[in-house]
Design a protein around this motif. Sequence first.
Motif, PDB file in Angstrom:
ATOM      1  N   UNK A  48       0.836  -1.198   0.000  1.00 32.04           N
ATOM      2  CA  UNK A  48       0.000   0.000   0.000  1.00 32.04           C
ATOM      3  C   UNK A  48       0.871   1.248   0.000  1.00 32.04           C
ATOM      4  N   UNK A  49       0.273   2.357  -0.397  1.00 35.87           N
ATOM      5  CA  UNK A  49       1.007   3.621  -0.413  1.00 35.87           C
ATOM      6  C   UNK A  49       1.504   4.023   0.977  1.00 35.87           C
ATOM      7  N   UNK A  50       0.698   3.889   2.054  1.00 39.98           N
ATOM      8  CA  UNK A  50       1.220   4.231   3.379  1.00 39.98           C
ATOM      9  C   UNK A  50       2.435   3.400   3.780  1.00 39.98           C
ATOM     10  N   UNK A  51       2.455   2.118   3.411  1.00 39.42           N
ATOM     11  CA  UNK A  51       3.607   1.268   3.731  1.00 39.42           C
ATOM     12  C   UNK A  51       4.841   1.751   2.979  1.00 39.42           C
ATOM     13  N   UNK A  52       4.694   2.045   1.701  1.00 37.05           N
ATOM     14  CA  UNK A  52       5.826   2.515   0.907  1.00 37.05           C
ATOM     15  C   UNK A  52       6.337   3.844   1.438  1.00 37.05           C
ATOM     16  N   UNK A  53       5.413   4.731   1.794  1.00 36.13           N
ATOM     17  CA  UNK A  53       5.818   6.041   2.319  1.00 36.13           C
ATOM     18  C   UNK A  53       6.580   5.875   3.634  1.00 36.13           C
ATOM     19  N   UNK A  54       6.147   4.948   4.470  1.00 40.92           N
ATOM     20  CA  UNK A  54       6.838   4.710   5.739  1.00 40.92           C
ATOM     21  C   UNK A  54       8.264   4.220   5.498  1.00 40.92           C
ATOM     22  N   UNK A  55       8.428   3.318   4.526  1.00 42.98           N
ATOM     23  CA  UNK A  55       9.766   2.803   4.207  1.00 42.98           C
ATOM     24  C   UNK A  55      10.664   3.929   3.704  1.00 42.98           C
ATOM     25  N   UNK A  56      10.138   4.756   2.815  1.00 39.23           N
ATOM     26  CA  UNK A  56      10.922   5.868   2.275  1.00 39.23           C
ATOM     27  C   UNK A  56      11.302   6.848   3.383  1.00 39.23           C
ATOM     28  N   UNK A  57      10.359   7.191   4.233  1.00 42.34           N
ATOM     29  CA  UNK A  57      10.627   8.148   5.304  1.00 42.34           C
ATOM     30  C   UNK A  57      11.682   7.644   6.275  1.00 42.34           C
ATOM     31  N   UNK A  58      11.655   6.358   6.561  1.00 49.10           N
ATOM     32  CA  UNK A  58      12.586   5.804   7.538  1.00 49.10           C
ATOM     33  C   UNK A  58      13.986   5.575   6.957  1.00 49.10           C
ATOM     34  N   UNK A  59      14.119   5.655   5.636  1.00 47.67           N
ATOM     35  CA  UNK A  59      15.408   5.317   5.021  1.00 47.67           C
ATOM     36  C   UNK A  59      16.077   6.499   4.334  1.00 47.67           C
ATOM     37  N   UNK A  60      15.601   7.729   4.574  1.00 46.65           N
ATOM     38  CA  UNK A  60      16.149   8.883   3.860  1.00 46.65           C
ATOM     39  C   UNK A  60      17.602   9.165   4.203  1.00 46.65           C
ATOM     40  N   UNK A  61      18.082   8.658   5.321  1.00 44.61           N
ATOM     41  CA  UNK A  61      19.461   8.953   5.734  1.00 44.61           C
ATOM     42  C   UNK A  61      20.493   8.055   5.052  1.00 44.61           C
ATOM     43  N   UNK A  62      20.061   7.016   4.362  1.00 45.26           N
ATOM     44  CA  UNK A  62      21.003   6.061   3.779  1.00 45.26           C
ATOM     45  C   UNK A  62      21.547   6.530   2.431  1.00 45.26           C
ATOM     46  N   UNK A  63      22.757   6.101   2.117  1.00 46.35           N
ATOM     47  CA  UNK A  63      23.351   6.376   0.814  1.00 46.35           C
ATOM     48  C   UNK A  63      22.697   5.486  -0.239  1.00 46.35           C
ATOM     49  N   UNK A  64      22.990   5.779  -1.507  1.00 43.42           N
ATOM     50  CA  UNK A  64      22.404   5.000  -2.600  1.00 43.42           C
ATOM     51  C   UNK A  64      22.772   3.522  -2.493  1.00 43.42           C
TER      52      UNK A  64
END
Length: 414
Positions: A116-132
């Motif tokens: 779902x979109x909320x799940x994907x958004x949560x993953x993106x929000x929690x991982x913004x500090x990581x390098x590529x």
Amino acid sequence: MFTETAPEAVLAEVRGHDFGADRGPRFGANRIDAIVALDRAISAAQAEQMAQIAALHADRVALTGVGRPDPTISVIGEISMARTVGLAAAGTQVGTALGVERLPEVQVLFLAGQLSEPVVRAVVNESVSLSADDLLVLDGEIAAQLVGLTRHEAARLTARAVIRIDAEAAAVRAERNRADQRVSLFPDTDGVAHLHARGPAEQIVAAHAALDQHARALRAAGDPRTLGQIMTQTLVERVTGQSYAEDTNVEVHLVMDAETFTGQDTGEPVDLAGYGPISPSVADDIIAGAPNAWIRRFLVDPVDGTLIVREPRRRHFDTTTASHIRARDQRCRQPGCDLKIRQHDHIHAHIDGGESTATNGQGLCTRSHTIKHLPGWKVTPDGNTTVWTTPTGHTYISRPPPLLPKDQPHHPRE
């Protein structure tokens, strides 16, 4: 049922299915299957929409030269208008679209409708500090585990994985996040509003605990107010410095029809500037309860209900005109945006001969004011409206809302 149907075909199959003819399943089992299948189709559509947003962003980046303004802001503005959503919502969607592109396995599941979109958004929000590179490690580690998780479970799973992969980056993000402190106001119904404070958890918890303890002590001593009333009024008293919450000075901008103004009980709502519609009885309570309150009245156009004011010629809007613009526009005038007004903008730029008048002025939030001046954007006045033209050539119309609205659109689309 519907489990083998491709997401893009679910809507047609569900609409074409004769649920009344189902004999075997009881209690609407096939309808539950349809609901789940439609959920899958919705997620797949959202994933495709985000893929298109990411592609739009890539196109805009390619057209933007070195040293030019950030194209992301321009894309956010365009998405806001196209979808008729606020800038914050558009910014969240653009950020998620760009973030999920860096998680290819997660994106595949999203496009298939399995996340779902909320799940994907949560993953993106929690991982913004990581390098590529670390994002690819995260992607391979958690993607398969995300199917079937709630938004909260996905956030916890991702947060734990991020700390394992790069604890230092997680610490940097936490420091940045804790520094992002703010207080926001959100109107509710019937003359009620919410004051939200965001800050370091231990400070917010301590503040709540102090209010709670104070309220419980007063209740134990016989105070007849509820715990919530005591906590709220104590907060207002301590923030404003007033001895009693009811003593807070109030300047009331009330807009009402002629019948209500003359004391007739028509039941028509009164508009409280900066808040929205309230019942006449609430307006009476506000006036009666505030010792230093007064009513400021405005002259309205009898045809379209918008505000009229004199037009001084000067570089900056004077106090009267600026107050008028805020009361007339109520919220940011960028189509799709409903944030609070932060700046008063000359629609036709003052440097190009635009006057500091109400008709040439509009209230904008800070980001919309920035968007207006980006390359490819054009905003022009047209009588009582403004026409916003985006870099893609799409146009959107913004009109000041009636002060006593009768279901009239604020930002109609051309």
